[in-house]
Scaffold this motif. Structure first.
Motif, PDB file in Angstrom:
ATOM      1  N   GLU A  87       0.816  -1.212   0.000  1.00 38.82           N
ATOM      2  CA  GLU A  87       0.000   0.000   0.000  1.00 38.82           C
ATOM      3  C   GLU A  87       0.854   1.269   0.000  1.00 38.82           C
ATOM      4  N   GLY A  88       1.880   1.262  -0.862  1.00 36.84           N
ATOM      5  CA  GLY A  88       2.689   2.446  -1.093  1.00 36.84           C
ATOM      6  C   GLY A  88       3.839   2.658  -0.134  1.00 36.84           C
ATOM      7  N   ALA A  89       4.069   1.730   0.791  1.00 36.59           N
ATOM      8  CA  ALA A  89       5.109   1.927   1.802  1.00 36.59           C
ATOM      9  C   ALA A  89       6.073   0.745   1.817  1.00 36.59           C
ATOM     10  N   ASP A  90       7.330   1.054   2.185  1.00 30.49           N
ATOM     11  CA  ASP A  90       8.302   0.004   2.463  1.00 30.49           C
ATOM     12  C   ASP A  90       8.022  -0.503   3.881  1.00 30.49           C
ATOM     13  N   THR A  91       7.652  -1.766   3.995  1.00 25.94           N
ATOM     14  CA  THR A  91       7.245  -2.322   5.290  1.00 25.94           C
ATOM     15  C   THR A  91       8.430  -2.656   6.188  1.00 25.94           C
ATOM     16  N   GLY A  92       9.649  -2.660   5.637  1.00 22.95           N
ATOM     17  CA  GLY A  92      10.800  -3.117   6.400  1.00 22.95           C
ATOM     18  C   GLY A  92      10.895  -4.628   6.489  1.00 22.95           C
ATOM     19  N   HIS A  93       9.937  -5.336   5.900  1.00 23.26           N
ATOM     20  CA  HIS A  93       9.916  -6.797   5.890  1.00 23.26           C
ATOM     21  C   HIS A  93      10.386  -7.319   4.536  1.00 23.26           C
ATOM     22  N   GLU A  94      10.903  -8.531   4.539  1.00 23.08           N
ATOM     23  CA  GLU A  94      11.136  -9.235   3.276  1.00 23.08           C
ATOM     24  C   GLU A  94       9.857  -9.954   2.842  1.00 23.08           C
ATOM     25  N   SER A  95       9.071 -10.419   3.798  1.00 17.80           N
ATOM     26  CA  SER A  95       7.802 -11.090   3.490  1.00 17.80           C
ATOM     27  C   SER A  95       6.692 -10.440   4.313  1.00 17.80           C
ATOM     28  N   TRP A  96       6.198  -9.311   3.832  1.00 19.68           N
ATOM     29  CA  TRP A  96       5.056  -8.695   4.497  1.00 19.68           C
ATOM     30  C   TRP A  96       3.833  -9.593   4.383  1.00 19.68           C
ATOM     31  N   ARG A  97       3.782 -10.382   3.317  1.00 20.67           N
ATOM     32  CA  ARG A  97       2.669 -11.312   3.159  1.00 20.67           C
ATOM     33  C   ARG A  97       2.517 -12.191   4.393  1.00 20.67           C
ATOM     34  N   THR A  98       3.626 -12.703   4.926  1.00 23.35           N
ATOM     35  CA  THR A  98       3.555 -13.592   6.079  1.00 23.35           C
ATOM     36  C   THR A  98       2.927 -12.886   7.274  1.00 23.35           C
ATOM     37  N   THR A  99       3.356 -11.657   7.527  1.00 20.50           N
ATOM     38  CA  THR A  99       2.818 -10.901   8.650  1.00 20.50           C
ATOM     39  C   THR A  99       1.348 -10.552   8.425  1.00 20.50           C
ATOM     40  N   TRP A 100       1.015 -10.142   7.227  1.00 17.44           N
ATOM     41  CA  TRP A 100      -0.368  -9.791   6.892  1.00 17.44           C
ATOM     42  C   TRP A 100      -1.285 -11.004   7.032  1.00 17.44           C
ATOM     43  N   TRP A 101      -0.814 -12.137   6.577  1.00 16.08           N
ATOM     44  CA  TRP A 101      -1.591 -13.381   6.614  1.00 16.08           C
ATOM     45  C   TRP A 101      -1.833 -13.844   8.044  1.00 16.08           C
ATOM     46  N   SER A 102      -0.964 -13.411   8.967  1.00 12.11           N
ATOM     47  CA  SER A 102      -1.081 -13.840  10.359  1.00 12.11           C
ATOM     48  C   SER A 102      -2.339 -13.319  11.040  1.00 12.11           C
ATOM     49  N   ARG A 103      -3.022 -12.371  10.426  1.00 14.01           N
ATOM     50  CA  ARG A 103      -4.255 -11.859  11.029  1.00 14.01           C
ATOM     51  C   ARG A 103      -5.347 -12.919  11.088  1.00 14.01           C
ATOM     52  N   TRP A 104      -5.276 -13.908  10.194  1.00 15.75           N
ATOM     53  CA  TRP A 104      -6.301 -14.954  10.174  1.00 15.75           C
ATOM     54  C   TRP A 104      -6.051 -15.927  11.329  1.00 15.75           C
ATOM     55  N   PRO A 105      -7.049 -16.243  12.121  1.00 16.61           N
ATOM     56  CA  PRO A 105      -6.850 -17.155  13.257  1.00 16.61           C
ATOM     57  C   PRO A 105      -6.616 -18.594  12.837  1.00 16.61           C
ATOM     58  N   ILE A 106      -6.802 -18.895  11.555  1.00 20.46           N
ATOM     59  CA  ILE A 106      -6.604 -20.254  11.048  1.00 20.46           C
ATOM     60  C   ILE A 106      -5.336 -20.335  10.211  1.00 20.46           C
ATOM     61  N   SER A 107      -4.421 -19.388  10.415  1.00 22.94           N
ATOM     62  CA  SER A 107      -3.153 -19.382   9.692  1.00 22.94           C
ATOM     63  C   SER A 107      -2.003 -19.648  10.655  1.00 22.94           C
ATOM     64  N   GLY A 108      -0.772 -19.712  10.112  1.00 19.46           N
ATOM     65  CA  GLY A 108       0.418 -19.879  10.930  1.00 19.46           C
ATOM     66  C   GLY A 108       0.834 -21.322  11.094  1.00 19.46           C
ATOM     67  N   PRO A 109       1.841 -21.564  11.919  1.00 19.85           N
ATOM     68  CA  PRO A 109       2.318 -22.936  12.132  1.00 19.85           C
ATOM     69  C   PRO A 109       1.320 -23.736  12.962  1.00 19.85           C
ATOM     70  N   PRO A 110       0.952 -24.925  12.520  1.00 24.96           N
ATOM     71  CA  PRO A 110      -0.001 -25.725  13.310  1.00 24.96           C
ATOM     72  C   PRO A 110       0.633 -26.238  14.588  1.00 24.96           C
ATOM     73  N   GLU A 111      -0.202 -26.519  15.551  1.00 25.62           N
ATOM     74  CA  GLU A 111       0.272 -27.150  16.786  1.00 25.62           C
ATOM     75  C   GLU A 111       0.549 -28.636  16.516  1.00 25.62           C
ATOM     76  N   LEU A 112       1.206 -29.298  17.454  1.00 24.42           N
ATOM     77  CA  LEU A 112       1.456 -30.724  17.320  1.00 24.42           C
ATOM     78  C   LEU A 112       0.128 -31.481  17.309  1.00 24.42           C
ATOM     79  N   LEU A 113      -0.017 -32.406  16.363  1.00 25.06           N
ATOM     80  CA  LEU A 113      -1.263 -33.142  16.204  1.00 25.06           C
ATOM     81  C   LEU A 113      -1.121 -34.627  16.507  1.00 25.06           C
ATOM     82  N   GLY A 114       0.074 -35.164  16.408  1.00 27.22           N
ATOM     83  CA  GLY A 114       0.321 -36.538  16.819  1.00 27.22           C
ATOM     84  C   GLY A 114       0.103 -37.584  15.749  1.00 27.22           C
TER      85      GLY A 114
END
Length: 378
Positions: free
Chosen positions: A176-203
């Motif tokens: 959105e027109g700014a340098d985020t200071g991140h290499e992967s802003w997508r990863t940080t942006w995607w983290s807003r979803w509660p069903i995203s990120g690294p899964p917990e141990l499932l066994g």
């Protein structure tokens, strides 16, 4: 959309014998390089005008390309190149081009609209504006697995290595027109979803099924298709799907990403068969390592989530290659993986290249121009 299997080709049930790649692209005006909302292109893709490899995405300013089921890295390369060429042809009819990067530097979410497919409208009903604010694209790799227990065994063991994959694929420094200071802003942006990120141990498979049932019962998802974890069993195909990567601008880096995902799957499935213990990774450190990789990429320290200490990027990448080397040598792909990784560490990620072009020219669209040129090379 998951990769499609060519029914004419038998597919091995061996772990990691097959690959498939999905790439999501932003749509840009071919002349101005500005973001382009193109309902006409989305309509063409919904009607299947460009075959089974090019698809609409959640917004009418995006497009998705899928390979078929591949059995070698050479085939992955051919099909990625063919898919990108098909995407360029489809876009060209609408004065557009597909951008092989995870963000367009100037795209604002208000400038796009939802594609009129039922599953995307359902996402909007459930999540509201978050569904429309997906101004990010990703690269997903499917790796063949014989059963759900194998998929879960790999998921439990791959968590410490997912941040390294993030660091190697960063292509979203601007938003959105700014340098985020991140290499992967997508990863940080995607983290807003509660069903995203690294899964917990499932066994095991039963643990996975219980997790899905609980999320369905909580009203968070309708079924396993709605899980946006960084790695998950495909709900439609006998694959483990790695969803952690940014879009790789260079085709070489797409092939490398597929090779690493495939080898991780084979090696960690073997660890499970041998009864090796699952790494006990604290969830806080898993999230911190993911954020650190998104922030620094290959520019600065990564976090070793097991030791809980920062390490140099080449140390983290070297540890991953050491884990995989025997498997890659057995499959005849070690020389290609080693050479591509060495080149990537030397030149930096797509994010670094985009940022350097903007620094030199003062123009965000020069980052777009570079990605379009580089992404069309073989």
């Amino acid at each position: 959309m998951p990769v499609q299997q060519d029914e004419r080709e038998p597919v091995s049930s061996a772990v990691g014998a097959t690959f498939g790649v999905e790439e999501e692209f932003h749509v840009v005006d071919a002349t101005s390089l500005a973001p382009l909302d193109s309902p006409g292109l989305a309509e063409d893709l919904q009607q299947g005008r460009w075959g089974s490899t090019v698809h609409p995405e959640i917004s009418t300013a995006q497009i998705e390309v899928t390979t078929g089921v591949c059995t070698s890295l050479e085939q992955v390369r051919r099909e990625v190149l063919a898919g990108r060429a098909a995407a360029r042809a489809a876009c060209a009819e609408h004065g557009a081009a597909p951008l092989p990067a995870s963000t367009h530097p100037e795209l604002h979410w208000e400038d796009q609209r939802l594609t009129g497919q039922a599953r995307y409208l359902d996402l909007f009903d459930r999540w509201g504006p978050m569904a429309l604010q997906q101004t990010i694209c990703g690269c997903h790799v499917h790796v063949g697995v014989p059963d759900l227990d194998t998929a879960v065994a790999v998921m439990d063991r791959v968590r410490p290595w997912l941040p390294v994959l993030v660091a190697l694929t960063g292509s979203s420094p601007f938003h959105e027109g700014a340098d985020t200071g991140h290499e992967s802003w997508r990863t940080t942006w995607w983290s807003r979803w509660p069903i995203s990120g690294p899964p917990e141990l499932l066994g095991d498979a039963e643990g996975y099924r219980r997790a899905v049932e609980e999320l369905v019962g909580a009203g968070v998802v309708d079924d396993a298709h709605g899980l946006y974890w960084d790695v998950r069993p495909s709900a439609r195909y006998p694959t483990l799907e790695f969803r952690v990567g940014d879009v790789c601008t260079r085709v070489d880096d797409v092939v490398l990403h597929a090779a690493l995902c495939g080898s991780l799957t084979r090696v960690l499935a073997a660890h499970a068969r041998e009864g090796r213990p699952v790494p006990q990774l604290r969830p806080e450190l898993a999230r911190a390592a993911r954020w650190t990789a998104a922030r620094h990429g290959l520019r600065g320290p990564l976090l070793d989530p097991l030791a809980g200490v920062p390490v140099a990027p080449d140390t983290a990448v070297g540890a991953l290659l050491a884990l995989l080397r025997d498997d890659l040598e057995d499959h005849g792909t070690w020389p290609e993986v080693e050479a591509t990784t060495t080149a990537l560490l030397a030149r930096g990620t797509s994010a670094a290249a985009q940022r350097e072009r903007v620094r030199r020219t003062g123009s965000l669209r020069e980052a777009v121009a570079w990605a379009l040129r580089t992404g069309s090379e073989g």
